[in-house]
Design a protein around this motif. Structure first.
Motif, PDB file in Angstrom:
ATOM      1  N   THR A 152       0.849  -1.186   0.000  1.00 59.64           N
ATOM      2  CA  THR A 152       0.000   0.000   0.000  1.00 59.64           C
ATOM      3  C   THR A 152       0.885   1.236   0.000  1.00 59.64           C
ATOM      4  N   GLY A 153       0.332   2.339  -0.495  1.00 60.34           N
ATOM      5  CA  GLY A 153       1.139   3.541  -0.638  1.00 60.34           C
ATOM      6  C   GLY A 153       2.244   3.358  -1.655  1.00 60.34           C
ATOM      7  N   ALA A 154       1.956   2.591  -2.701  1.00 62.91           N
ATOM      8  CA  ALA A 154       3.001   2.196  -3.651  1.00 62.91           C
ATOM      9  C   ALA A 154       3.558   3.363  -4.457  1.00 62.91           C
ATOM     10  N   ALA A 155       2.807   4.459  -4.572  1.00 62.08           N
ATOM     11  CA  ALA A 155       3.310   5.612  -5.324  1.00 62.08           C
ATOM     12  C   ALA A 155       4.252   6.474  -4.497  1.00 62.08           C
ATOM     13  N   GLY A 156       4.295   6.247  -3.183  1.00 62.85           N
ATOM     14  CA  GLY A 156       5.201   6.991  -2.328  1.00 62.85           C
ATOM     15  C   GLY A 156       6.617   6.468  -2.418  1.00 62.85           C
ATOM     16  N   SER A 157       7.531   7.135  -1.745  1.00 67.15           N
ATOM     17  CA  SER A 157       8.938   6.743  -1.860  1.00 67.15           C
ATOM     18  C   SER A 157       9.204   5.389  -1.226  1.00 67.15           C
ATOM     19  N   TYR A 158       8.744   5.186   0.009  1.00 63.74           N
ATOM     20  CA  TYR A 158       8.919   3.882   0.644  1.00 63.74           C
ATOM     21  C   TYR A 158       8.241   2.795  -0.176  1.00 63.74           C
ATOM     22  N   GLY A 159       6.980   3.011  -0.510  1.00 69.95           N
ATOM     23  CA  GLY A 159       6.245   2.003  -1.262  1.00 69.95           C
ATOM     24  C   GLY A 159       6.853   1.719  -2.620  1.00 69.95           C
ATOM     25  N   GLY A 160       7.304   2.772  -3.291  1.00 68.47           N
ATOM     26  CA  GLY A 160       7.927   2.577  -4.594  1.00 68.47           C
ATOM     27  C   GLY A 160       9.194   1.762  -4.516  1.00 68.47           C
ATOM     28  N   ALA A 175      -0.139  -4.010  -5.897  1.00 66.32           N
ATOM     29  CA  ALA A 175       0.011  -2.710  -5.251  1.00 66.32           C
ATOM     30  C   ALA A 175      -1.227  -1.861  -5.478  1.00 66.32           C
ATOM     31  N   ASP A 176      -1.418  -0.897  -4.592  1.00 66.26           N
ATOM     32  CA  ASP A 176      -2.549   0.008  -4.750  1.00 66.26           C
ATOM     33  C   ASP A 176      -2.091   1.310  -5.406  1.00 66.26           C
ATOM     34  N   ALA A 177      -3.047   2.026  -5.996  1.00 69.23           N
ATOM     35  CA  ALA A 177      -2.755   3.323  -6.603  1.00 69.23           C
ATOM     36  C   ALA A 177      -4.059   4.055  -6.865  1.00 69.23           C
ATOM     37  N   SER A 178      -3.994   5.367  -6.844  1.00 72.46           N
ATOM     38  CA  SER A 178      -5.105   6.166  -7.353  1.00 72.46           C
ATOM     39  C   SER A 178      -5.117   6.061  -8.872  1.00 72.46           C
ATOM     40  N   GLU A 179      -6.176   6.496  -9.482  1.00 71.11           N
ATOM     41  CA  GLU A 179      -6.228   6.454 -10.946  1.00 71.11           C
ATOM     42  C   GLU A 179      -5.074   7.246 -11.552  1.00 71.11           C
ATOM     43  N   ALA A 180      -4.750   8.390 -10.935  1.00 74.52           N
ATOM     44  CA  ALA A 180      -3.683   9.243 -11.470  1.00 74.52           C
ATOM     45  C   ALA A 180      -2.314   8.585 -11.345  1.00 74.52           C
ATOM     46  N   GLU A 182      -1.765   5.183 -11.295  1.00 68.86           N
ATOM     47  CA  GLU A 182      -1.736   3.787 -11.709  1.00 68.86           C
ATOM     48  C   GLU A 182      -0.579   3.486 -12.651  1.00 68.86           C
ATOM     49  N   GLN A 183      -0.354   4.346 -13.655  1.00 63.98           N
ATOM     50  CA  GLN A 183       0.718   4.064 -14.609  1.00 63.98           C
ATOM     51  C   GLN A 183       2.085   4.143 -13.936  1.00 63.98           C
ATOM     52  N   LEU A 184       2.245   5.090 -13.016  1.00 60.56           N
ATOM     53  CA  LEU A 184       3.498   5.198 -12.271  1.00 60.56           C
ATOM     54  C   LEU A 184       3.799   3.895 -11.534  1.00 60.56           C
ATOM     55  N   VAL A 185       2.798   3.351 -10.843  1.00 59.24           N
ATOM     56  CA  VAL A 185       3.009   2.132 -10.058  1.00 59.24           C
ATOM     57  C   VAL A 185       3.280   0.947 -10.978  1.00 59.24           C
ATOM     58  N   ARG A 186       2.622   0.904 -12.121  1.00 56.60           N
ATOM     59  CA  ARG A 186       2.928  -0.160 -13.095  1.00 56.60           C
ATOM     60  C   ARG A 186       4.363  -0.022 -13.597  1.00 56.60           C
ATOM     61  N   ASP A 187       4.771   1.218 -13.860  1.00 58.78           N
ATOM     62  CA  ASP A 187       6.130   1.439 -14.342  1.00 58.78           C
ATOM     63  C   ASP A 187       7.178   1.048 -13.300  1.00 58.78           C
ATOM     64  N   LEU A 188       6.826   1.157 -12.032  1.00 59.55           N
ATOM     65  CA  LEU A 188       7.741   0.730 -10.974  1.00 59.55           C
ATOM     66  C   LEU A 188       7.903  -0.782 -10.943  1.00 59.55           C
ATOM     67  N   ASP A 191       2.964  -6.080 -10.603  1.00 62.05           N
ATOM     68  CA  ASP A 191       2.321  -7.030 -11.510  1.00 62.05           C
ATOM     69  C   ASP A 191       0.829  -6.782 -11.618  1.00 62.05           C
ATOM     70  N   VAL A 192       0.207  -6.413 -10.499  1.00 63.57           N
ATOM     71  CA  VAL A 192      -1.227  -6.125 -10.448  1.00 63.57           C
ATOM     72  C   VAL A 192      -1.404  -4.821  -9.696  1.00 63.57           C
ATOM     73  N   VAL A 193      -2.269  -3.943 -10.196  1.00 70.69           N
ATOM     74  CA  VAL A 193      -2.558  -2.679  -9.518  1.00 70.69           C
ATOM     75  C   VAL A 193      -4.051  -2.609  -9.226  1.00 70.69           C
ATOM     76  N   VAL A 194      -4.396  -2.312  -7.968  1.00 76.59           N
ATOM     77  CA  VAL A 194      -5.795  -2.131  -7.577  1.00 76.59           C
ATOM     78  C   VAL A 194      -5.983  -0.700  -7.100  1.00 76.59           C
ATOM     79  N   ARG A 195      -7.234  -0.260  -7.105  1.00 72.71           N
ATOM     80  CA  ARG A 195      -7.518   1.107  -6.683  1.00 72.71           C
ATOM     81  C   ARG A 195      -7.324   1.236  -5.176  1.00 72.71           C
TER      82      ARG A 195
END
Length: 311
Positions: A152-160, A175-180, A182-188, A191-195
């Motif tokens: 969780t918090g995958a878009a943050g520094s620790y989570g990333g 990992a979780d992500a907001s819609e905005a 989502e692509q960032l977390v996939r790029d990190l 394998d699976v991204v949920v809201r």
């Protein structure tokens, strides 16, 4: 010696430039001329006085900051892994005036390694504290290649960093992500991204009905997200949360101070940056004189990447 610190606790406005005494250099230590110091959420707690009771120094000023990068100015006896003139990065255990927001910092030699090749001080400063925290979380959970980790918090520094280090370890990551984001977390590398949201445990269970093997709870959802983990699974937390005592979950509060002198782990992170397995993300750099503005921006939320003070 200039530093960005506080003489009384409070909101961002209490941060200002203060004078601090130079630190003597002893055997096994390294002196850095600090060029960059990263702003982290823990720094805002220090500024507001959350840690005042545990600080061994009871008189002002207090200087926040847990990671730095700069040029090695001096090395103590027994230090041979960095040399004067090297661009280096280090993790800081702050107390009193000895946090990272200062233009000259003496650190234990094992808290300092060379900065990744081709990386400037601003970017290098974003790695030590969050990178070591992510590494420690994974080491504490002890998952093996092929197992499933939720972040969780995958878009943050620790989570990333957890996402990228977990993928390098051969784990499957949801990992979780907001819609905005989502692509960032996939790029990190997820394998699976949920809201993201309070129902993220249910969303994770939709993909892994039996539960995941491990969870790194970067967004500090605590008991809300525990249902995502299978019975007996592992959970790493970042604010001291110790679980709810149910389902034999193995909960590991992750305290980076315990690995602040793990030079091998820090140097491994440096190598992973050079190899392209770990990405450094800078949101914005501020002159140290604008530390208050950096804290305001961080506390307003929505920052992706790290804010950095420059000296």
């Amino acid at each position: 010696m200039r530093a960005a610190g506080v003489t009384e606790f409070g909101g961002p406005e209490v941060l200002h430039i203060v004078d601090v005494e130079p630190e003597p250099l002893g055997p096994g230590q390294v002196r850095l001329r600090v060029q960059a110091a990263t702003v982290n959420p823990t720094d805002t707690y220090a500024r507001s006085g959350v840690y005042a009771g545990r600080d061994p120094v009871k008189t002002p000023p207090w200087v926040p900051g847990m990671d730095v990068a700069g040029v090695v100015a001096e090395v103590g006896e027994g230090v041979d892994h960095v040399a004067v003139g090297d661009l280096a990065m280090g993790v800081v255990v702050p107390f009193g005036p000895y946090g990272g927001y200062r233009e000259d910092k003496v650190l234990p030699g094992d808290s300092v390694v060379r900065a990744p090749e081709g990386v400037d001080a601003v970017a290098a400063a974003t790695l030590p504290m969050n990178g070591l925290t992510a590494r420690l979380s994974l080491d504490l959970m002890g998952l093996t290649a092929g197992q499933v980790l939720a972040v969780t918090g995958a878009a943050g520094s620790y989570g990333g960093y957890v996402v990228q280090l977990a993928k390098a370890d051969g784990l499957t990551v949801i990992a979780d992500a907001s819609e905005a984001d989502e692509q960032l977390v996939r790029d990190l590398g997820a394998d699976v991204v949920v809201r993201r949201g309070d129902d993220v445990a249910d969303r994770i269970r939709e993909h892994y009905p039996e539960g995941v093997d491990g969870l790194a709870d970067g967004s500090v959802q605590d008991e809300l997200v525990l249902p995502a983990v299978k019975d007996g699974g592992a959970v790493a937390t970042v604010r001291g949360y110790r679980g709810d005592g149910q389902r034999d979950l193995r909960v590991f509060p992750t305290l980076v101070r315990k690995v602040a002198e793990d030079r091998a782990a820090l140097d491994r992170l440096r190598q992973q940056v050079e190899d392209g397995a770990v990405t450094l993300r800078v949101a914005r750099a501020f002159p140290a004189e604008q530390a208050a503005e950096a804290h305001r921006m961080l506390e307003a939320g929505g920052v992706r990447g790290r804010l950095v003070l420059t000296f």
